[in-house]
Write an enzyme that holds these catalytic residues in place. Structure first.
Site, PDB file in Angstrom:
ATOM      1  CB  THR A   1      -0.983   0.015   1.202  1.00 21.53           C
ATOM      2  OG1 THR A   1      -1.794   1.174   1.102  1.00 21.53           O
ATOM      3  CG2 THR A   1      -0.280   0.002   2.534  1.00 21.53           C
ATOM      4  NE  ARG A   2      -0.058   5.916  -4.472  1.00 16.55           N
ATOM      5  CZ  ARG A   2      -1.202   5.956  -5.159  1.00 16.55           C
ATOM      6  NH1 ARG A   2      -1.698   4.857  -5.684  1.00 16.55           N
ATOM      7  NH2 ARG A   2      -1.833   7.096  -5.327  1.00 16.55           N
TER       8      ARG A   2
ATOM      9  CG  HIS B   1      -9.220   4.745   5.919  1.00 19.41           C
ATOM     10  ND1 HIS B   1      -8.856   5.642   6.900  1.00 19.41           N
ATOM     11  CD2 HIS B   1      -8.793   5.283   4.747  1.00 19.41           C
ATOM     12  CE1 HIS B   1      -8.256   6.684   6.342  1.00 19.41           C
ATOM     13  NE2 HIS B   1      -8.192   6.490   5.041  1.00 19.41           N
TER      14      HIS B   1
ATOM     15  CG  HIS C   1      -7.662  -0.145   3.268  1.00 19.35           C
ATOM     16  ND1 HIS C   1      -8.019   1.120   3.666  1.00 19.35           N
ATOM     17  CD2 HIS C   1      -7.574  -0.114   1.926  1.00 19.35           C
ATOM     18  CE1 HIS C   1      -8.134   1.883   2.608  1.00 19.35           C
ATOM     19  NE2 HIS C   1      -7.881   1.173   1.534  1.00 19.35           N
TER      20      HIS C   1
ATOM     21  NE  ARG D   1      12.376  42.142 -16.350  1.00 23.79           N
ATOM     22  CZ  ARG D   1      11.926  43.329 -15.920  1.00 23.79           C
ATOM     23  NH1 ARG D   1      11.154  43.396 -14.861  1.00 23.79           N
ATOM     24  NH2 ARG D   1      12.256  44.436 -16.550  1.00 23.79           N
TER      25      ARG D   1
ATOM     26  CG  MET E   1     -13.543  -4.945   1.919  1.00 16.25           C
ATOM     27  SD  MET E   1     -14.267  -6.576   1.941  1.00 16.25           S
ATOM     28  CE  MET E   1     -14.667  -6.738   3.664  1.00 16.25           C
TER      29      MET E   1
ATOM     30  NE  ARG F   1     -12.805  -0.797 -10.310  1.00 12.34           N
ATOM     31  CZ  ARG F   1     -12.624   0.373 -10.888  1.00 12.34           C
ATOM     32  NH1 ARG F   1     -11.723   1.223 -10.427  1.00 12.34           N
ATOM     33  NH2 ARG F   1     -13.357   0.717 -11.928  1.00 12.34           N
TER      34      ARG F   1
ATOM     35  NE  ARG G   1      14.570  42.655  -8.973  1.00  8.74           N
ATOM     36  CZ  ARG G   1      15.203  42.107 -10.000  1.00  8.74           C
ATOM     37  NH1 ARG G   1      16.511  42.165 -10.085  1.00  8.74           N
ATOM     38  NH2 ARG G   1      14.531  41.505 -10.943  1.00  8.74           N
TER      39      ARG G   1
ATOM     40  CB  ILE H   1       7.244  43.339 -11.960  1.00  9.89           C
ATOM     41  CG1 ILE H   1       7.581  44.717 -11.380  1.00  9.89           C
ATOM     42  CG2 ILE H   1       6.543  43.482 -13.320  1.00  9.89           C
ATOM     43  CD1 ILE H   1       8.491  45.565 -12.261  1.00  9.89           C
TER      44      ILE H   1
ATOM     45  CG  HIS I   1      -1.341  -3.194  -7.829  1.00  4.61           C
ATOM     46  ND1 HIS I   1      -1.483  -3.764  -6.589  1.00  4.61           N
ATOM     47  CD2 HIS I   1      -0.032  -2.847  -7.925  1.00  4.61           C
ATOM     48  CE1 HIS I   1      -0.312  -3.772  -5.972  1.00  4.61           C
ATOM     49  NE2 HIS I   1       0.579  -3.212  -6.773  1.00  4.61           N
TER      50      HIS I   1
END
Ligand code: PPS
Length: 379
Positions: free
Chosen positions: A5-6, A10, A13, A258, A140, A99, A244, A284, A101
């Protein structure tokens, strides 16, 4: 059985992984990746604190967690196969694949890069060769009447299904709204709230742009006073002249210089925004592409509010507070914005303020109203 997992875990899961391991009569390895990931993902320091809280909810003897120092590539099916190989090398016999992945989501035409089950199909094709069995990640959902999670395919007829999508969760976190206990664990929610406070407590940048003498600094100063009076977040003013002097003293006014000057302002503002402060910039910033780059940098951490101070060049020249327009006309200052150098008028700024018939306080107030409307300051 490994679970890659990344994202934070909850209740759904937790249910899914627990059931999957039980059905296969396997032990469970929660195996999150803690490397570079998709922009916008929850950082892994926060996630690990969340995982530790969830780990307590599993039977101790059969579940363990290990962190995998691996960057996400968002390469879909091929990444799923690679993830499987890595887990096989860790000694796992089963691997949960969901789903889409490692899917990167949609492309610039709004179309999904990969079909939802492409990763599972490719994985199935190679699982024998890799030596790890794929376990289908079931969607789920919470069934209210049963006060319990079910795979969506096994929901009893007529039952009330509750579900909160990833987008909805992010919206609730952003707006400080309730996240119900059936959806997640209170410890996880409070960790997420700590890192993703509601917008009214996050950092942001107000970026004024306009001609020299348009009134940027005056409005920026008035805005700073109003924000300081409200209190709550530290306010930093990065005025053109101050920058500046302190950050860009060696730079002139060529396009390259700039751009470098604006990039530096953008970097400092992004750090301030990241750390929960308010940055007010007033250069600016004549080039649209550079303003866009700064916006992108800052929007990773908080809101970017572009304010075009739209005082016309004629009016700025008429006021000529510093006497610079006269020098520019005489050719004594070269590359002067609006006279002998370009200015890209912002096409879609968050706000445009006209200083010609409106006093400074009113202009600063318009910015405050905009910030309120964007949910950045409490009304
Ligand atoms: S930029 O383009 O965003 O990097 O410019 P900025 O850092 O805001 O600096 C603008 C101030 O420098 C003075 N100045 C000039 N402006 C424009 N063009 C040229 N050639 C130039 N030379 C000096 C000018 O006073 C600007 O001040 P403000 O505060 O904008 O009036």
């Amino acid at each position: 059985m490994a679970f890659q997992t990344r994202n934070p875990l909850h209740r759904a899961h937790q249910e899914l992984t627990f059931r999957a391991a039980r059905e296969a009569q396997a032990n469970l390895l929660i195996h999150p990746v803690v490397g570079m990931t998709k922009p916008g993902d929850v950082d892994h320091f926060t996630r690990v604190r969340c995982y530790e809280a969830v780990l307590d909810k599993y039977p101790q003897a059969t579940t363990t967690m290990s962190l995998l120092n691996l960057a996400m590539r968002m390469a879909g099916p091929r990444e799923a196969v690679w993830h499987g190989l890595i887990r096989a090398n860790h000694g796992c016999t089963h691997f949960i694949v969901g789903r889409d992945h490692a899917g990167p989501g949609k492309n610039s035409q709004g179309k999904d890069f990969y079909g939802p089950y492409d990763a599972q199909e490719l994985f199935k094709q190679y699982q024998g060769e890799i030596g790890i069995e794929m376990v289908d990640f079931k969607h789920m959902v919470y069934v209210q009447e049963k006060a319990q999670y079910f795979p969506i395919s096994e929901v009893p007829e007529g039952a009330t299904i509750l579900d909160i999508s990833g987008t909805e969760l992010r919206r609730r976190l952003a707006e400080g709204l309730e996240i119900p206990d059936w959806f997640s664990f209170p410890e996880v929610v409070s960790e997420l709230r700590r890192t993703r406070p509601p917008r009214s407590q996050q950092g942001f940048t107000v970026f004024f742009t306009g001609f020299s003498g348009s009134g940027k600094s005056t409005i920026a100063n008035a805005l700073m006073v109003k924000l300081m009076e409200m209190g709550g977040r530290p306010v930093t003013l990065l005025d053109g002249d101050i920058v500046r002097k302190n950050l860009s003293s060696e730079l002139g006014f060529s396009k390259e210089h700039r751009d470098l000057n604006i990039r530096r302002i953008g970097y400092v503002a992004s750090e301030i925004t990241k750390n929960g402060g308010i940055a007010i910039c007033a250069p600016i910033a004549p080039y649209a592409t550079t303003r866009r780059a700064v916006r992108e940098e800052i929007e990773q951490f908080g809101a970017f509010v572009e304010v075009h101070v739209s005082t016309s060049i004629e009016e700025c020249e008429r006021r000529d507070r510093k006497g610079l327009y006269k020098l520019a006309r005489e050719g004594k200052i070269k590359e002067f914005t609006g006279i002998s150098d370009p200015y890209d008028v912002p096409e879609n700024p968050e706000l445009r303020v006209d200083t010609e018939n409106v006093d400074v306080d009113n202009c600063a107030h318009q910015v405050i109203l905009k910030l309120e409307q964007m949910g950045l300051i409490a009304g």
